[in-house]
Each structure stands twice: as structure tokens, then as C-alpha cells.
Design an enzyme around this catalytic site. Structure first.
Site, PDB file in Angstrom:
ATOM      1  N   TYR A  89     104.593  44.280  63.371  1.00 42.11           N
ATOM      2  CA  TYR A  89     105.427  44.283  62.167  1.00 42.11           C
ATOM      3  C   TYR A  89     106.152  42.949  62.005  1.00 42.11           C
ATOM      4  O   TYR A  89     106.152  42.347  60.920  1.00 42.11           O
ATOM      5  CB  TYR A  89     106.436  45.424  62.239  1.00 42.11           C
ATOM      6  CG  TYR A  89     107.401  45.456  61.082  1.00 42.11           C
ATOM      7  CD1 TYR A  89     106.995  45.922  59.832  1.00 42.11           C
ATOM      8  CD2 TYR A  89     108.716  45.024  61.234  1.00 42.11           C
ATOM      9  CE1 TYR A  89     107.873  45.950  58.764  1.00 42.11           C
ATOM     10  CE2 TYR A  89     109.599  45.055  60.167  1.00 42.11           C
ATOM     11  CZ  TYR A  89     109.175  45.519  58.936  1.00 42.11           C
ATOM     12  OH  TYR A  89     110.049  45.540  57.875  1.00 42.11           O
TER      13      TYR A  89
ATOM     14  N   SER B 138     111.905  40.693  56.152  1.00 35.56           N
ATOM     15  CA  SER B 138     112.751  41.471  57.057  1.00 35.56           C
ATOM     16  C   SER B 138     113.411  40.525  58.053  1.00 35.56           C
ATOM     17  O   SER B 138     112.842  39.476  58.383  1.00 35.56           O
ATOM     18  CB  SER B 138     111.898  42.493  57.821  1.00 35.56           C
ATOM     19  OG  SER B 138     112.629  43.069  58.896  1.00 35.56           O
TER      20      SER B 138
ATOM     21  N   LYS C 227     105.936  39.928  58.905  1.00 35.55           N
ATOM     22  CA  LYS C 227     107.051  39.375  58.147  1.00 35.55           C
ATOM     23  C   LYS C 227     107.183  37.868  58.377  1.00 35.55           C
ATOM     24  O   LYS C 227     107.566  37.127  57.471  1.00 35.55           O
ATOM     25  CB  LYS C 227     108.350  40.107  58.503  1.00 35.55           C
ATOM     26  CG  LYS C 227     108.327  41.577  58.119  1.00 35.55           C
ATOM     27  CD  LYS C 227     107.977  41.783  56.658  1.00 35.55           C
ATOM     28  CE  LYS C 227     108.040  43.242  56.234  1.00 35.55           C
ATOM     29  NZ  LYS C 227     107.766  43.426  54.785  1.00 35.55           N
TER      30      LYS C 227
END
Length: 256
Positions: A152, A139, A156
Site C-alpha cells: 500500500y 496518503s 502511494k
């Protein structure tokens, strides 16, 4: 058009969005696709429209050993793997003061631990088949500092670091490992907000050099490139597929 005839590809999170689009693209190029995910009816819907004897495997990647066990089930269903698209993952929006250890454990278990263990479990079969391609769906959260997504973004960033390290380890076995970092992609995660939040689509487009959201096919085309011999001399790369959102300046559109 890439020719993947005779290749076997695994796509995690293949029931919708980027995973579904990737599975369709790989199948259209001739690969036999193993589709994994939690929602069997959606996996079967996708598989019903594929041409090359697709395989459906239900998988929840949150529990301990889930990645290792999925690798074993994949290799029980097919003779080996040439292409792995690690697309399964969960988003998580938590500010630092909201984040709990349980949140952290959940997002890292799916986005990092199971991704790595599935990859490790399938790599020997790639070596036996003369090499392969691992494509990790990361991402742009790993490339920027997104608000309210500390855990999050951490997952990534870990995926991108794993990508580079595995590329170094597995280069001699001709296993290429690359990471794609999608930007704003109009998948089901955004569907409700796109329909109900006034001005959201246009406001976020202002941050994108190409002035549009991406779609699953925009990512699937790059997955196909990394799955094919067209990228045979590329490994360890982290590539933004985001319309220029992460690295390119963007002026707002003039308003009438």
C-alpha cells in the site's frame, strides 16, 4: 468561496468518505460533478443531493484497461473535464511475509495503474479547455514507514512520483497536478474499529499534533483549493493533510 461555475469535475470513489465530501464541495462551488465508483446506490444517493446535473458512472478500476475505458465513458457523458480528483483506491494491510503477488497486483492495479491511465485519458480534454487541475489523493503512508503496509505504501509513493512527473510534462498545457496525503480520517474504513476497540481513538490522537482525527470535509476543503484558481501557481506538490501527523512532533495528552 471558490467559484467553479461552468467547470466539469470527475471524482472517483465518490460514494462515501473523502470522495463523497469532495463531490459535495465541488458541486457547492458550482461545478458539474461526474461521480464514479462501484456502489451505484451510494453514488445515486450522493448525486440526488447535488445541484448541477451530476452524472453517475459505475466503475471497477481493478481490471486491465479499466482506467482507459472509464476515461472514454466520461468523455462520452460530458463535453470535457476541467478537474479530476483521483480518490478511488483500496487499503491493504499485509506484512512482508504475508504479501503475495496477487495482493501486489490488485493494490497496484487500482491505486496506480488505473489512476494513471484515467488521468492520461482525460488530459487531452483538459488541454482543449485551456488547462485543468488533477488532484491525486495519496496518503501519509507515502511519507512515513507504516508497519504492515509495504505494498500500500508503495502505491502511494508511486502516486506522488507520478504527480511530480506529470506536473513537469503538462505544465506548458496549464494542467496542474498535485497530491494530497490524508492522515487519520474518520471514514467507513475505520468505523468498526473506532466503535469497538477500546482507547483506539485517543491512542491514535496522541500521534497527531492537532489532537483530533480528520473528517472528509477537512480533505474536501483542500481539494477545493487545488481545484480552484486560488492554487493557480501551484503544481507538482505533495501536501500532507494530517493534523501534523507526518512531520510534526506530538506529545501525549496528560491523562487524568
Amino acid at each position: 468561496m471558490a467559484d467553479l461555475s461552468g467547470k466539469i469535475a470527475v471524482v472517483t470513489g465518490a460514494s462515501r468518505g473523502i470522495g463523497e465530501a469532495s463531490a459535495r464541495a465541488l458541486d457547492a462551488a458550482g461545478a458539474r460533478v461526474v461521480l464514479t465508483g462501484r456502489t451505484v446506490p451510494d453514488l445515486e444517493r450522493v448525486a440526488a443531493e447535488l445541484s448541477n446535473e451530476p452524472v453517475v458512472l459505475e466503475a471497477d478500476l481493478a481490471p486491465p484497461r479499466a482506467g482507459t475505458e472509464l476515461a472514454e465513458r466520461v468523455l462520452g457523458a460530458v463535453d470535457g473535464v476541467d478537474i479530476l480528483v483521483n480518490n478511488a483506491g483500496i487499503p491493504m494491510r499485509r506484512t512482508p511475509d504475508q504479501l503475495t503477488e496477487e495482493d501486489f497486483d490488485l493494490v497496484f492495479s487500482i491505486n496506480v495503474r488505473s489512476l494513471l491511465m484515467l488521468t492520461l485519458g482525460l488530459a487531452p480534454s483538459m488541454t482543449e479547455r485551456g488547462g485543468g487541475s488533477v488532484i491525486n489523493i495519496s496518503s501519509i503512508a507515502s511519507l512515513r514507514g507504516p508497519l504492515g503496509r509495504v505494498a500500500y505504501a508503495g502505491t502511494k509513493g508511486a502516486v506522488d512520483a507520478i504527480t511530480r512527473a506529470l506536473a513537469a510534462d503538462w505544465g506548458p498545457q496549464q494542467i496542474r497536478v498535485n497530491s494530497l496525503c490524508p492522515g487519520l480520517i474518520a471514514t467507513a474504513i475505520w468505523e468498526k474499529d473506532r466503535q469497538t476497540v477500546p482507547g483506539l481513538i485517543e491512542r491514535l490522537e496522541d500521534n497527531i499534533a492537532l489532537k483530533r482525527w480528520g473528517y472528509g470535509d477537512d480533505i474536501a476543503d483542500i481539494v477545493l483549493f487545488f481545484a480552484s484558481d486560488a492554487s493557480r501557481y501551484v503544481t507538482g506538490e505533495v501536501v500532507a493533510v494530517d493534523g501534523g501527523m507526518a512531520h510534526v512532533g506530538s506529545a501525549p495528552r496528560p491523562r487524568e
